[in-house]
Design a protein around this motif. Structure first.
Motif, PDB file in Angstrom:
ATOM      1  N   ARG A 184       0.746  -1.010   0.024  1.00 10.97           N
ATOM      2  CA  ARG A 184      -0.028   0.113   0.088  1.00 10.97           C
ATOM      3  C   ARG A 184       0.698   1.418   0.063  1.00 10.97           C
ATOM      4  N   VAL A 185       1.780   1.475   0.827  1.00  8.06           N
ATOM      5  CA  VAL A 185       2.762   2.371   0.700  1.00  8.06           C
ATOM      6  C   VAL A 185       4.196   2.171   0.850  1.00  8.06           C
ATOM      7  N   LEU A 186       4.946   3.081  -0.048  1.00  3.89           N
ATOM      8  CA  LEU A 186       6.516   2.700  -0.285  1.00  3.89           C
ATOM      9  C   LEU A 186       7.145   3.678   0.149  1.00  3.89           C
ATOM     10  N   HIS A 187       8.166   3.300   1.080  1.00  3.79           N
ATOM     11  CA  HIS A 187       9.053   4.466   1.614  1.00  3.79           C
ATOM     12  C   HIS A 187      10.556   3.831   1.145  1.00  3.79           C
ATOM     13  N   PRO A 188      11.441   4.824   1.171  1.00  7.19           N
ATOM     14  CA  PRO A 188      11.140   6.228   1.351  1.00  7.19           C
ATOM     15  C   PRO A 188      10.618   7.047   0.021  1.00  7.19           C
ATOM     16  N   HIS A 189       9.910   7.993   0.301  1.00 10.46           N
ATOM     17  CA  HIS A 189       9.393   8.779  -1.068  1.00 10.46           C
ATOM     18  C   HIS A 189      10.709   9.050  -1.811  1.00 10.46           C
ATOM     19  N   LEU A 190      10.760   8.713  -3.084  1.00  5.63           N
ATOM     20  CA  LEU A 190      11.705   9.194  -3.954  1.00  5.63           C
ATOM     21  C   LEU A 190      11.054   9.197  -5.095  1.00  5.63           C
ATOM     22  N   PRO A 191      11.809  10.190  -6.184  1.00  4.65           N
ATOM     23  CA  PRO A 191      11.170  10.488  -7.513  1.00  4.65           C
ATOM     24  C   PRO A 191      10.979   8.745  -8.181  1.00  4.65           C
ATOM     25  N   ALA A 192       9.827   8.836  -8.927  1.00  2.48           N
ATOM     26  CA  ALA A 192       9.523   7.426  -9.687  1.00  2.48           C
ATOM     27  C   ALA A 192      10.481   7.096 -10.467  1.00  2.48           C
ATOM     28  N   GLU A 193      11.442   7.850 -11.066  1.00  2.00           N
ATOM     29  CA  GLU A 193      12.470   7.611 -12.183  1.00  2.00           C
ATOM     30  C   GLU A 193      13.676   6.686 -11.073  1.00  2.00           C
ATOM     31  N   ASP A 194      13.576   6.787  -9.948  1.00  2.00           N
ATOM     32  CA  ASP A 194      14.435   5.948  -9.113  1.00  2.00           C
ATOM     33  C   ASP A 194      13.826   4.714  -8.686  1.00  2.00           C
ATOM     34  N   ARG A 195      12.569   4.470  -8.899  1.00  2.00           N
ATOM     35  CA  ARG A 195      12.071   3.206  -8.488  1.00  2.00           C
ATOM     36  C   ARG A 195      11.797   2.256  -9.841  1.00  2.00           C
ATOM     37  N   LEU A 196      11.829   2.936 -10.930  1.00  2.00           N
ATOM     38  CA  LEU A 196      11.399   2.225 -12.179  1.00  2.00           C
ATOM     39  C   LEU A 196      12.595   1.138 -12.403  1.00  2.00           C
ATOM     40  N   PRO A 197      13.806   1.357 -12.238  1.00  2.10           N
ATOM     41  CA  PRO A 197      14.882   0.390 -12.726  1.00  2.10           C
ATOM     42  C   PRO A 197      14.521  -1.167 -11.689  1.00  2.10           C
ATOM     43  N   ALA A 198      13.906  -1.073 -10.768  1.00  2.00           N
ATOM     44  CA  ALA A 198      13.753  -2.260 -10.246  1.00  2.00           C
ATOM     45  C   ALA A 198      12.833  -3.063 -10.910  1.00  2.00           C
ATOM     46  N   LEU A 199      11.703  -2.521 -11.417  1.00  6.04           N
ATOM     47  CA  LEU A 199      11.003  -3.180 -12.251  1.00  6.04           C
ATOM     48  C   LEU A 199      11.550  -3.901 -13.541  1.00  6.04           C
ATOM     49  N   GLU A 200      12.303  -3.424 -14.086  1.00  3.94           N
ATOM     50  CA  GLU A 200      13.167  -3.981 -15.185  1.00  3.94           C
ATOM     51  C   GLU A 200      13.878  -5.224 -14.654  1.00  3.94           C
ATOM     52  N   ARG A 201      14.261  -5.580 -13.399  1.00  7.08           N
ATOM     53  CA  ARG A 201      14.717  -6.648 -12.943  1.00  7.08           C
ATOM     54  C   ARG A 201      14.005  -7.846 -12.723  1.00  7.08           C
ATOM     55  N   GLU A 202      12.588  -7.877 -12.963  1.00  5.85           N
ATOM     56  CA  GLU A 202      11.671  -8.790 -12.617  1.00  5.85           C
ATOM     57  C   GLU A 202      12.175 -10.039 -13.638  1.00  5.85           C
ATOM     58  N   GLU A 203      12.218 -11.029 -12.954  1.00  8.40           N
ATOM     59  CA  GLU A 203      12.708 -12.443 -13.792  1.00  8.40           C
ATOM     60  C   GLU A 203      11.615 -12.759 -14.743  1.00  8.40           C
ATOM     61  N   SER A 204      10.411 -12.455 -14.399  1.00  9.61           N
ATOM     62  CA  SER A 204       9.202 -12.977 -15.422  1.00  9.61           C
ATOM     63  C   SER A 204       9.079 -12.026 -16.507  1.00  9.61           C
ATOM     64  N   GLY A 205       9.970 -10.954 -16.592  1.00 12.26           N
ATOM     65  CA  GLY A 205       9.791  -9.886 -17.750  1.00 12.26           C
ATOM     66  C   GLY A 205       8.598  -8.912 -17.308  1.00 12.26           C
ATOM     67  N   TYR A 206       7.923  -8.570 -18.548  1.00 13.35           N
ATOM     68  CA  TYR A 206       7.135  -7.433 -18.289  1.00 13.35           C
ATOM     69  C   TYR A 206       6.034  -7.629 -17.467  1.00 13.35           C
ATOM     70  N   LEU A 207       5.662  -7.263 -16.212  1.00 12.69           N
ATOM     71  CA  LEU A 207       4.569  -7.613 -15.552  1.00 12.69           C
ATOM     72  C   LEU A 207       3.587  -6.186 -15.624  1.00 12.69           C
ATOM     73  N   PRO A 208       2.439  -5.991 -15.953  1.00 14.40           N
ATOM     74  CA  PRO A 208       1.671  -4.835 -16.072  1.00 14.40           C
ATOM     75  C   PRO A 208       1.364  -4.514 -14.575  1.00 14.40           C
ATOM     76  N   TYR A 209       0.965  -5.311 -14.064  1.00 11.38           N
ATOM     77  CA  TYR A 209       0.574  -5.325 -12.445  1.00 11.38           C
ATOM     78  C   TYR A 209       1.657  -4.712 -11.703  1.00 11.38           C
ATOM     79  N   ALA A 210       2.912  -4.931 -11.673  1.00 11.82           N
ATOM     80  CA  ALA A 210       3.937  -4.364 -11.110  1.00 11.82           C
ATOM     81  C   ALA A 210       3.892  -2.989 -11.194  1.00 11.82           C
ATOM     82  N   TYR A 211       3.711  -2.324 -12.420  1.00 18.38           N
ATOM     83  CA  TYR A 211       3.704  -0.804 -12.507  1.00 18.38           C
ATOM     84  C   TYR A 211       2.594  -0.501 -11.982  1.00 18.38           C
ATOM     85  N   GLU A 212       1.332  -0.831 -12.177  1.00 23.40           N
ATOM     86  CA  GLU A 212       0.196  -0.426 -11.503  1.00 23.40           C
ATOM     87  C   GLU A 212       0.020  -0.447 -10.199  1.00 23.40           C
ATOM     88  N   ARG A 213       0.718  -1.275  -9.323  1.00 17.08           N
ATOM     89  CA  ARG A 213       1.050  -1.338  -8.047  1.00 17.08           C
ATOM     90  C   ARG A 213       1.747  -0.143  -7.605  1.00 17.08           C
TER      91      ARG A 213
END
Length: 491
Positions: free
Chosen positions: A321-350
């Motif tokens: 529900r909540v993600l800390h610390p609050h950082l610019p979204a650009e700093d969080r996006l690289p982690a979604l690229e490391r998902e082993e299953s590839g592109y997961l739309p749900y991860a971006y929506e979350r």
């Protein structure tokens, strides 16, 4: 057992037992129980004497008997299997020749603080008050599978190593699976050379592994599947060489891994899938050396700096529900690229939902735009080209000012070009007064008409410029409509 069969050391213990008085055989307070093998007869007690005291000595009226001794060498096997003992047992700083046998026993309290043991067999043990193994040095398996302890279990500073016997080498050194603890497990500064197994255990309070060292390279360092705690599982400055497996754990409070070092190179370092966790703290941790698996877990608050994530993560089905610390979204996006299953739309929506939760709509739009760009890479080439055009012009509807920028640039270009070289009139004397700005707008916008386009016709390359403005206007209008429609659908 007759009293005349006792050695002087045993007689001291026998006489102190009815009153629960303490007997100290140590030569100094800093004495190490690991040296107990060399202690002489003056501080040696047979295990059968201790068993006889506990099992047959009646309690005198008005007194509370119990064993309370420090610094003795216990020879033989202390066998209390299935025994029911009402007296507290306190054997501090003692050396045991053989591992105590407490399988199925029911005890009032057991304190082995600072002792040296070759192991402890106490599966299904029941303790009415507390079990203390603080600062013990154990060179064999501690078996507490299915134990029931009404109070707490204390393991601060203990060092536990695997056994040397052939049937003990592959056995986890510390076994607490399916145990029930009435309050807390306090195991700060614990060192386990092998696996700490606690899967299926129920702890009414917290588990504290602050500064603990769990050393099992290439294997499972902490095996805590389906563990259930009442409050927190603490691991501040925990060092784990091997997998930390928390699959199915229920932790309503905090899973605190601040400054923890988790390493299982070429394998899974942290597996916390299918968990229900109130708060997961990965604050000030070095990068996790190994895969992180958080699939299907539910976390109310996730605290994790971007640098903590390894090169491969598994987050399919993870909700927070909540993600800390609050950082610019650009700093969080690289982690979604490391998902082993590839592109997961749900991860971006979350992630976008987490930014909306804290009122950061700009961050949420940045995540949504990144999602569409990532999705574009999965499309056929023609669809990728159309997506690229929407991204370039209006940022898929998340960057509406881009359309205004493109429009202003094209209007300025057309206005300058046709202002310097006005097109000819189609019908002399019938055309309105020429206006290069509105003429350019008339060319670009297919819906709005100012009567300029139908009254004038450019020549030469200015005619080609008019074609370019018309086509660009249609494309800009179409992509803008598609982007705005997508944005309205999300809202």
């Amino acid at each position: 057992m007759e009293s005349n069969d006792l050695t002087p050391a045993e007689r001291r213990l026998w006489e102190a037992f009815p009153r629960g008085e303490g007997v100290d055989f140590r030569e100094g307070p800093d004495e190490d129980a690991c040296d107990g093998r060399d202690w002489g007869a003056e501080r040696t007690v047979r295990a059968e004497v201790i068993a006889a005291l506990l099992l047959s000595n009646p309690a005198p009226s008005g007194q509370v008997p119990g064993i309370n001794v420090r610094g003795i060498r216990i020879i033989g096997k202390l066998d209390l299997k299935y025994a029911v003992i009402e007296h507290p047992i306190r054997l501090r700083a003692c050396w045991f020749e053989r591992k105590p046998q407490l399988y199925g026993a029911r005890l009032r309290a057991l304190v082995l603080t600072d002792s040296a043991l070759p192991g402890l067999t106490a599966s299904t043990l029941c303790v009415d008050i507390t079990l203390r193994l603080n600062c013990c040095r154990v060179t064999g398996p501690v078996r507490l599978t299915g134990a029931r302890i009404a109070g707490g279990l204390f393991l601060q500073g203990a060092v536990i190593r695997p056994g040397t016997l052939s049937d003990e080498r592959d056995e986890p050194p510390l076994q607490l699976n399916h145990a029930e603890i009435g309050t807390d497990i306090i195991a700060d500064d614990l060192t386990v050379h092998g696996q700490l197994r606690i899967n299926g255990a129920t702890i009414a309070g917290l588990i504290s592994l602050d500064r603990a060292k769990l050393i099992n390279p290439g294997g499972i360092a902490l095996h805590a599947e389906t563990v259930s705690v009442g409050t927190d599982l603490r691991g501040h400055r925990l060092e784990a060489e091997g997998m930390v497996n928390l699959t199915g754990a229920r932790i309503p409070g905090q899973l605190l891994l601040t400054r923890a070092r988790l390493a299982n190179r070429d394998g899974v370092a942290l597996r916390a899938s299918s968990c229900a966790i109130g708060e997961l703290w990965l604050r000030l941790c070095p990068p996790i050396d190994g895969i992180v698996n958080l699939r299907r877990s539910q976390v109310d608050m996730l605290y994790a700096e971007p640098g903590v994530w390894p090169s491969v993560i598994r987050t399919e089905g993870l909700t927070y529900r909540v993600l800390h610390p609050h950082l610019p979204a650009e700093d969080r996006l690289p982690a979604l690229e490391r998902e082993e299953s590839g592109y997961l739309p749900y991860a971006y929506e979350r992630l976008a939902a987490a930014y909306r939760t804290v009122g950061d709509e700009a961050g949420a739009r940045t995540v949504q735009l990144a999602k569409l760009r990532r999705h574009r890479r999965t499309l056929p080439r023609p669809a990728r080209a159309w997506g690229q055009l929407q991204d370039l012009t209006v940022g898929y509807g998340f960057r509406p000012l881009r359309a205004a920028g493109w429009l202003a640039a094209l209007v300025l270009t057309g206005s300058l070009a046709y202002g310097l070289h006005p097109p000819r009139e189609l019908k002399a004397g019938e055309a309105p007064e020429f206006n290069p700005v509105f003429y350019t707008i008339d060319l670009m916008l297919p819906i709005i008409g100012f009567g300029q386009e139908s009254a004038f016709a450019p020549n030469g390359w200015y005619q080609w410029l008019s074609y370019l403005l018309i086509v660009t206007g249609w494309i800009l209008a179409t992509t803008t409509a598609a982007g705005v429609s997508r944005s309205l659908q999300r809202q």
